[in-house]
Design a protein around this motif. Structure first.
Motif, PDB file in Angstrom:
ATOM      1  N   MET A 152       0.850  -1.168   0.000  1.00 19.30           N
ATOM      2  CA  MET A 152       0.000   0.000   0.000  1.00 19.30           C
ATOM      3  C   MET A 152       0.900   1.237   0.000  1.00 19.30           C
ATOM      4  O   MET A 152       1.902   1.281   0.707  1.00 19.30           O
ATOM      5  CB  MET A 152      -0.908  -0.007   1.238  1.00 19.30           C
ATOM      6  N   ARG A 153       0.505   2.227  -0.756  1.00 23.16           N
ATOM      7  CA  ARG A 153       1.264   3.470  -0.785  1.00 23.16           C
ATOM      8  C   ARG A 153       0.932   4.308   0.443  1.00 23.16           C
ATOM      9  O   ARG A 153      -0.156   4.218   1.000  1.00 23.16           O
ATOM     10  CB  ARG A 153       0.956   4.238  -2.072  1.00 23.16           C
ATOM     11  N   TYR A 154       1.911   5.132   0.827  1.00 22.26           N
ATOM     12  CA  TYR A 154       1.756   5.907   2.050  1.00 22.26           C
ATOM     13  C   TYR A 154       0.508   6.786   2.015  1.00 22.26           C
ATOM     14  O   TYR A 154      -0.219   6.864   3.004  1.00 22.26           O
ATOM     15  CB  TYR A 154       2.999   6.772   2.324  1.00 22.26           C
ATOM     16  N   GLN A 155       0.245   7.455   0.901  1.00 18.71           N
ATOM     17  CA  GLN A 155      -0.897   8.371   0.839  1.00 18.71           C
ATOM     18  C   GLN A 155      -2.212   7.636   1.098  1.00 18.71           C
ATOM     19  O   GLN A 155      -3.078   8.142   1.805  1.00 18.71           O
ATOM     20  CB  GLN A 155      -0.947   9.090  -0.523  1.00 18.71           C
ATOM     21  N   GLU A 156      -2.341   6.412   0.582  1.00 15.35           N
ATOM     22  CA  GLU A 156      -3.540   5.612   0.848  1.00 15.35           C
ATOM     23  C   GLU A 156      -3.616   5.258   2.336  1.00 15.35           C
ATOM     24  O   GLU A 156      -4.676   5.332   2.955  1.00 15.35           O
ATOM     25  CB  GLU A 156      -3.519   4.334   0.003  1.00 15.35           C
ATOM     26  N   PHE A 157      -2.473   4.881   2.881  1.00 20.81           N
ATOM     27  CA  PHE A 157      -2.387   4.533   4.299  1.00 20.81           C
ATOM     28  C   PHE A 157      -2.785   5.723   5.165  1.00 20.81           C
ATOM     29  O   PHE A 157      -3.582   5.599   6.095  1.00 20.81           O
ATOM     30  CB  PHE A 157      -0.949   4.091   4.611  1.00 20.81           C
ATOM     31  N   GLU A 158      -2.244   6.890   4.838  1.00 23.38           N
ATOM     32  CA  GLU A 158      -2.540   8.105   5.588  1.00 23.38           C
ATOM     33  C   GLU A 158      -4.010   8.498   5.452  1.00 23.38           C
ATOM     34  O   GLU A 158      -4.630   8.939   6.419  1.00 23.38           O
ATOM     35  CB  GLU A 158      -1.651   9.258   5.109  1.00 23.38           C
ATOM     36  N   ASN A 159      -4.588   8.309   4.294  1.00 19.97           N
ATOM     37  CA  ASN A 159      -6.009   8.615   4.110  1.00 19.97           C
ATOM     38  C   ASN A 159      -6.892   7.738   4.999  1.00 19.97           C
ATOM     39  O   ASN A 159      -7.907   8.188   5.520  1.00 19.97           O
ATOM     40  CB  ASN A 159      -6.422   8.442   2.652  1.00 19.97           C
ATOM     41  N   ILE A 160      -6.490   6.491   5.170  1.00 18.68           N
ATOM     42  CA  ILE A 160      -7.250   5.565   6.006  1.00 18.68           C
ATOM     43  C   ILE A 160      -7.060   5.892   7.482  1.00 18.68           C
ATOM     44  O   ILE A 160      -8.023   5.954   8.245  1.00 18.68           O
ATOM     45  CB  ILE A 160      -6.828   4.102   5.721  1.00 18.68           C
ATOM     46  N   MET A 161      -5.831   6.124   7.892  1.00 15.06           N
ATOM     47  CA  MET A 161      -5.516   6.321   9.310  1.00 15.06           C
ATOM     48  C   MET A 161      -5.702   7.762   9.772  1.00 15.06           C
ATOM     49  O   MET A 161      -5.914   7.993  10.942  1.00 15.06           O
ATOM     50  CB  MET A 161      -4.073   5.886   9.610  1.00 15.06           C
ATOM     51  N   SER A 162      -5.560   8.709   8.912  1.00 15.57           N
ATOM     52  CA  SER A 162      -5.696  10.162   9.110  1.00 15.57           C
ATOM     53  C   SER A 162      -4.316  10.819   9.127  1.00 15.57           C
ATOM     54  O   SER A 162      -3.337  10.261   9.650  1.00 15.57           O
ATOM     55  CB  SER A 162      -6.484  10.553  10.366  1.00 15.57           C
ATOM     56  N   THR A 163      -4.281  11.998   8.590  1.00 18.05           N
ATOM     57  CA  THR A 163      -3.042  12.764   8.544  1.00 18.05           C
ATOM     58  C   THR A 163      -2.556  13.081   9.950  1.00 18.05           C
ATOM     59  O   THR A 163      -1.367  12.967  10.258  1.00 18.05           O
ATOM     60  CB  THR A 163      -3.259  14.067   7.750  1.00 18.05           C
ATOM     61  N   GLN A 164      -3.473  13.466  10.811  1.00 18.07           N
ATOM     62  CA  GLN A 164      -3.114  13.818  12.185  1.00 18.07           C
ATOM     63  C   GLN A 164      -2.467  12.633  12.911  1.00 18.07           C
ATOM     64  O   GLN A 164      -1.457  12.787  13.593  1.00 18.07           O
ATOM     65  CB  GLN A 164      -4.342  14.291  12.938  1.00 18.07           C
ATOM     66  N   CYS A 165      -3.048  11.471  12.759  1.00 21.06           N
ATOM     67  CA  CYS A 165      -2.506  10.274  13.409  1.00 21.06           C
ATOM     68  C   CYS A 165      -1.122   9.936  12.870  1.00 21.06           C
ATOM     69  O   CYS A 165      -0.194   9.672  13.632  1.00 21.06           O
ATOM     70  CB  CYS A 165      -3.465   9.102  13.191  1.00 21.06           C
ATOM     71  N   MET A 166      -0.974   9.962  11.568  1.00 22.47           N
ATOM     72  CA  MET A 166       0.283   9.533  10.957  1.00 22.47           C
ATOM     73  C   MET A 166       1.392  10.566  11.073  1.00 22.47           C
ATOM     74  O   MET A 166       2.567  10.216  10.960  1.00 22.47           O
ATOM     75  CB  MET A 166       0.057   9.165   9.486  1.00 22.47           C
ATOM     76  N   SER A 167       1.045  11.809  11.360  1.00 17.61           N
ATOM     77  CA  SER A 167       2.078  12.848  11.405  1.00 17.61           C
ATOM     78  C   SER A 167       3.126  12.567  12.474  1.00 17.61           C
ATOM     79  O   SER A 167       4.319  12.809  12.261  1.00 17.61           O
ATOM     80  CB  SER A 167       1.447  14.224  11.623  1.00 17.61           C
ATOM     81  N   ARG A 168       2.711  12.034  13.620  1.00 16.09           N
ATOM     82  CA  ARG A 168       3.693  11.751  14.676  1.00 16.09           C
ATOM     83  C   ARG A 168       4.639  10.623  14.266  1.00 16.09           C
ATOM     84  O   ARG A 168       5.813  10.621  14.628  1.00 16.09           O
ATOM     85  CB  ARG A 168       3.003  11.452  15.998  1.00 16.09           C
ATOM     86  N   TYR A 169       4.130   9.653  13.510  1.00 16.42           N
ATOM     87  CA  TYR A 169       4.986   8.559  13.044  1.00 16.42           C
ATOM     88  C   TYR A 169       5.946   9.057  11.969  1.00 16.42           C
ATOM     89  O   TYR A 169       7.117   8.691  11.941  1.00 16.42           O
ATOM     90  CB  TYR A 169       4.139   7.396  12.519  1.00 16.42           C
ATOM     91  N   LEU A 170       5.433   9.905  11.086  1.00 16.64           N
ATOM     92  CA  LEU A 170       6.252  10.472  10.025  1.00 16.64           C
ATOM     93  C   LEU A 170       7.363  11.343  10.623  1.00 16.64           C
ATOM     94  O   LEU A 170       8.517  11.263  10.190  1.00 16.64           O
ATOM     95  CB  LEU A 170       5.368  11.288   9.077  1.00 16.64           C
ATOM     96  N   THR A 171       7.025  12.113  11.652  1.00 20.09           N
ATOM     97  CA  THR A 171       8.027  12.943  12.328  1.00 20.09           C
ATOM     98  C   THR A 171       9.082  12.060  12.997  1.00 20.09           C
ATOM     99  O   THR A 171      10.283  12.323  12.895  1.00 20.09           O
ATOM    100  CB  THR A 171       7.353  13.854  13.380  1.00 20.09           C
ATOM    101  N   ALA A 172       8.634  11.010  13.675  1.00 15.30           N
ATOM    102  CA  ALA A 172       9.564  10.100  14.368  1.00 15.30           C
ATOM    103  C   ALA A 172      10.512   9.411  13.394  1.00 15.30           C
ATOM    104  O   ALA A 172      11.625   9.039  13.772  1.00 15.30           O
ATOM    105  CB  ALA A 172       8.785   9.067  15.166  1.00 15.30           C
ATOM    106  N   CYS A 173      10.074   9.264  12.154  1.00 16.62           N
ATOM    107  CA  CYS A 173      10.892   8.569  11.145  1.00 16.62           C
ATOM    108  C   CYS A 173      11.543   9.548  10.171  1.00 16.62           C
ATOM    109  O   CYS A 173      11.943   9.156   9.063  1.00 16.62           O
ATOM    110  CB  CYS A 173      10.030   7.556  10.401  1.00 16.62           C
ATOM    111  N   ASN A 174      11.643  10.808  10.574  1.00 20.12           N
ATOM    112  CA  ASN A 174      12.301  11.838   9.757  1.00 20.12           C
ATOM    113  C   ASN A 174      11.768  11.900   8.332  1.00 20.12           C
ATOM    114  O   ASN A 174      12.522  12.041   7.372  1.00 20.12           O
ATOM    115  CB  ASN A 174      13.823  11.640   9.752  1.00 20.12           C
ATOM    116  N   GLY A 175      10.448  11.751   8.195  1.00 16.37           N
ATOM    117  CA  GLY A 175       9.824  11.879   6.882  1.00 16.37           C
ATOM    118  C   GLY A 175       9.853  10.628   6.022  1.00 16.37           C
ATOM    119  O   GLY A 175       9.348  10.630   4.900  1.00 16.37           O
TER     120      GLY A 175
END
Length: 96
Positions: free
Chosen positions: A1-24
């Motif tokens: 699954m591509r990240y954008q699809e994943f983020e759409n399902i989980m929400s941008t707000q939820c995934m932002s902390r994971y994206l920050t923790a993984c340096n983008g």
């Protein structure tokens, strides 16, 4: 699954902390999210067992000190749930 699809399902707000923790790094962010889900599943089992053990221990103590019908007596006048702070608890017990 591509990240954008994943983020759409989980929400941008939820995934932002994971994206920050993984340096983008979107792949690492999705992996971290999945690992967090696995950890949550493991902890849920432990917490559930603890909750059952605690509930049973409280019940056993109350039966020993207050008798088998301690919960019924708890909502009677001068019972442990006969106070304004426990109105919802008393209501639930009476309805049950």
């Amino acid at each position: 699954m591509r990240y954008q699809e994943f983020e759409n399902i989980m929400s941008t707000q939820c995934m932002s902390r994971y994206l920050t923790a993984c340096n983008g790094n979107t792949k690492k962010a999705m992996t971290l999210y999945r690992l967090n889900l696995q950890l949550s599943q493991e902890l849920f089992t432990v917490i559930s067992c603890f909750e059952i053990t605690l509930r049973n221990s409280i019940n056993n103590h109350c039966v020993t000190t207050l008798g088998n019908d301690w919960l019924k007596g708890a909502v009677l006048p001068h019972g442990i749930f006969d106070n304004p702070n426990c109105d919802l608890t008393a209501k639930s017990i009476n309805e049950a």
